[in-house]
Design a protein around this motif. Sequence first.
Motif, PDB file in Angstrom:
ATOM      1  N   TYR A  91       5.676 -38.252 -33.067  1.00 18.70           N
ATOM      2  CA  TYR A  91       5.420 -38.429 -31.628  1.00 18.70           C
ATOM      3  C   TYR A  91       5.325 -37.082 -30.935  1.00 18.70           C
ATOM      4  CZ  TYR A  91       6.335 -43.422 -30.829  1.00 18.70           C
ATOM      5  OH  TYR A  91       6.270 -44.763 -30.766  1.00 18.70           O
ATOM      6  N   HIS A 131      13.476 -43.007 -38.366  1.00 15.50           N
ATOM      7  CA  HIS A 131      13.427 -42.539 -36.978  1.00 15.50           C
ATOM      8  C   HIS A 131      13.122 -41.060 -36.807  1.00 15.50           C
ATOM      9  CE1 HIS A 131      17.608 -42.907 -38.356  1.00 15.50           C
ATOM     10  NE2 HIS A 131      17.740 -41.712 -37.824  1.00 15.50           N
ATOM     11  N   PHE A 132      13.723 -40.170 -37.605  1.00 15.86           N
ATOM     12  CA  PHE A 132      13.452 -38.749 -37.392  1.00 15.86           C
ATOM     13  C   PHE A 132      11.993 -38.390 -37.668  1.00 15.86           C
ATOM     14  CE2 PHE A 132      18.145 -37.558 -37.852  1.00 15.86           C
ATOM     15  CZ  PHE A 132      18.277 -37.498 -36.482  1.00 15.86           C
ATOM     16  N   TRP A 162       4.812 -41.056 -39.260  1.00 14.20           N
ATOM     17  CA  TRP A 162       4.873 -42.483 -38.948  1.00 14.20           C
ATOM     18  C   TRP A 162       5.121 -43.323 -40.187  1.00 14.20           C
ATOM     19  CZ3 TRP A 162       1.316 -46.175 -40.673  1.00 14.20           C
ATOM     20  CH2 TRP A 162       1.461 -47.446 -40.101  1.00 14.20           C
ATOM     21  N   LEU A 202       9.483 -40.296 -37.368  1.00 11.60           N
ATOM     22  CA  LEU A 202       8.683 -40.888 -36.290  1.00 11.60           C
ATOM     23  C   LEU A 202       8.780 -40.024 -35.029  1.00 11.60           C
ATOM     24  CD1 LEU A 202       6.969 -43.379 -35.545  1.00 11.60           C
ATOM     25  CD2 LEU A 202       9.015 -44.323 -34.542  1.00 11.60           C
ATOM     26  N   LEU A 203       9.985 -39.542 -34.729  1.00 12.10           N
ATOM     27  CA  LEU A 203      10.154 -38.700 -33.543  1.00 12.10           C
ATOM     28  C   LEU A 203       9.350 -37.413 -33.687  1.00 12.10           C
ATOM     29  CD1 LEU A 203      13.935 -39.060 -32.760  1.00 12.10           C
ATOM     30  CD2 LEU A 203      12.018 -39.795 -31.375  1.00 12.10           C
ATOM     31  N   ASN A 241       8.504 -44.649 -42.011  1.00 10.88           N
ATOM     32  CA  ASN A 241       9.297 -45.755 -41.458  1.00 10.88           C
ATOM     33  C   ASN A 241      10.758 -45.377 -41.284  1.00 10.88           C
ATOM     34  OD1 ASN A 241       9.872 -48.228 -40.434  1.00 10.88           O
ATOM     35  ND2 ASN A 241       9.995 -49.272 -42.397  1.00 10.88           N
TER      36      ASN A 241
END
Lengths: 202, 306, 278
Positions: free
Chosen positions: B132, B125-126, B120, B128-129, B123
């Motif tokens: 998740y 996208h990868f 996280w 963060l994915l 900052n």
Amino acid sequence: MTFVDLTFFVCAAIAIYAGWRVFRTDSMVRASFFLLISFIAVGIIMLLLAAVYLGVALFFMMAVEMMVMALFMMMFMMNPAGLNPMNMVHQEKVAMGIGIAAFVALSGVAVFGDFPSRPVPDGLDPVVSLGKELLGNSMLVFESAGVTLLATMIGVVAMTSHRGRFGEANEGSVPPGLEPGGDPAGKPQENDQKQQGHHHHH
Amino acid sequence: MVETLFALLVVLGMLAVGSYAVAVIDGAAGAVLGRTAHSNVFLLPIYQCASFWLVPANTTEAPDAWAWRLAPVLYLTFAAMGLALVPWSPSFIPVDLTTGIVLWGALEPLATVAIFLHGWSANSHFPLLGAYRYVSLGLSYILVSMFVLIGVSLPAESLQISAVVESQRELWNVIRQPLGLPLFLIVGLGISFWGPLNFADSSDLAEGTSSESSGRAKLLWQFGRAAMLVAFSAIGASAFLGGWLGPVLPGPAWVILKTLFILVLLLVLGRLLPRLSPDRFLTLAWVLLLPLAFVDLVWAGVEALP
Amino acid sequence: MMGGKPYGRAMAMTADDLRDGLQLDPLSFSVGPFWPVLPPGFSAHVTLHGDVIAEIQVTSIPYPVALPAIFRQALEKPVPIAELELARACYHLRQLSHALWVNGLESASLTVLQRIHALQPGDSLAGLRTWLRRVGFFFSAGAEKGVLGRDQAEKIGGPAARAAGIAQDTRQDDPQYQRLGFQVIYGHGSNCRARWQQWLDEAEQALSLAARAREQAVCTSDCDRVETPRGVMGRGGSPSDATFVLQELLPGLEWSEAIATIASLDLAAVSDYAEEGV
């Protein structure tokens, strides 16, 4: 000052500081994890109080809880990635008043209360005695609470399931109106002027 | 005081030697399974460390710098705490908590938090994915692991890891509760996101949570993953393979041998198996693995009845 | 405030979800053109709902792929079938090794790459096939996803079309190939698994054809058209880019399945220039 005293003061300071940061930070994820830090510090204090099982249980309970909380807030709330600043508080004056009053009251009890001095007897095994309590006299209370919680969880999953008994769960569903009988909320407004006032922080 | 210091040294040594062993075994498994070993398998990890050490650190736009730097440290710390719980012999246990099993159970969700923070805070996208993805799967790992661990503490009538080892004097848990070790191994691959269960740092996400980190931060992260795998193997060896129990050799030697056995098993599996889609594994985890963990628990309970 | 690009970073805003109407946060970003998982030069703008692709817009198509020189020579003069088929087998296996790498089988991927360097006509791929089946590659991420419609498959052509059950292959019209006992291989399912198997089947068939062709020293007879590993190439034109198929194919797929699907398709156009010898 012994090692135990020192650990207590350090953990207490961390718990209070992290608890304060929860309200000062500007991201939901940070807020959740500051709360986690605060709880972990309290868990260590519980370990110092010889409540071994409860202290360790606090670690994993709070870790899972805060993780899920952070995730759900990111999924459902604005500012999903949580890295952009946002205002985290509302009705802060009331909350501050209640917080200060509660703190004063509890501190008063702690400082002026008359606590009995009963040292833990030698050879007491806290984990065993906790187990005996949970599965002995208090079994009915704990088991009924546990089963109720489990039934609630299964019920919630069944109700929110995508595949319902009578077809797709969301088929034909519309969000409720803002006023009774009004248009469904959350529909994009075609008139730009009506959008004013939508940009409030939460 | 001397004993505490010695215990600390053992844990730190285990971290370093264990992670090195992970790199060597993984390299050897790769070489056997078709990867050309360009150089000595024993020297390669050291070269890789040196190259990570010298590469400059990357940064992203507006990361949560504190969390990003701290997450690998936290993950490594949790691995070290796990290693400290491993009993080496009846007389030498670095940390002998009466709730050792529960503390290990607490380290898994805390590691989940560290992995999430790592993804996280970058900052991007990868990462963060990847974060998740890990969290959505992590809950199922934690549940399976907890049921399996409760299973091993039933015959021991204790949550102390040394008592769990002692309870296996007549029969190891791997035979007494045959479902336990396989489930625990799956969880081990999951929590250190290794091989087929590498969903957080997978190649289809450009290395997921660590795709934005480089240099020493990445070295620390990889170090933490390897250490977590070692900690998992050591706890698995104590909980299922009888820890220090064994003929002829002294206790610590048995612990090392059994840990290495699980480590080799995990690393070879990691090299052999392809990655499922996270979606399918999630279904598998809840529909198959969790009920199996229940069966394991019931089995352990029935078996433990006097 | 939601949405937009504060601090230059895309920020999500809740929107209707593809799956269950629960309003979650879509995340938009660009991928490519430098990411080794994707074909070189390919870049796209992706919108994700959680892990699921809601929308993908191709912003740059991949660079045309240069085939081995033999395929272009086949349009000028009869060329030895042995050499042509060996080049085809190598091409398919290289695609397969990429798909293996994407699905986390790094060791197997490197093994396949090593095999390519020492590939000889008549080599058997049965061992590789058994290996892949045993480790469960045909059930890995995306195996049952990325199903092409008939139109889409025809547009892409080549092995992807044959994996969709379209038994079209220029080689069957060539009398020399007929002499060698060529039969069109086609699969069914049209998903990633069918395409992986198609590559493997065609590579194996190419190797056995190459072995027979070398014994009898057979050359191609049809110089108007040649079946390249990417599809039919004639004097008039070569296989063109089909990347836009992804815009219809990927929405609704989970990320790793989408990546596996991209890796299972060879969508780039064929370059006018041949691959340079190493």
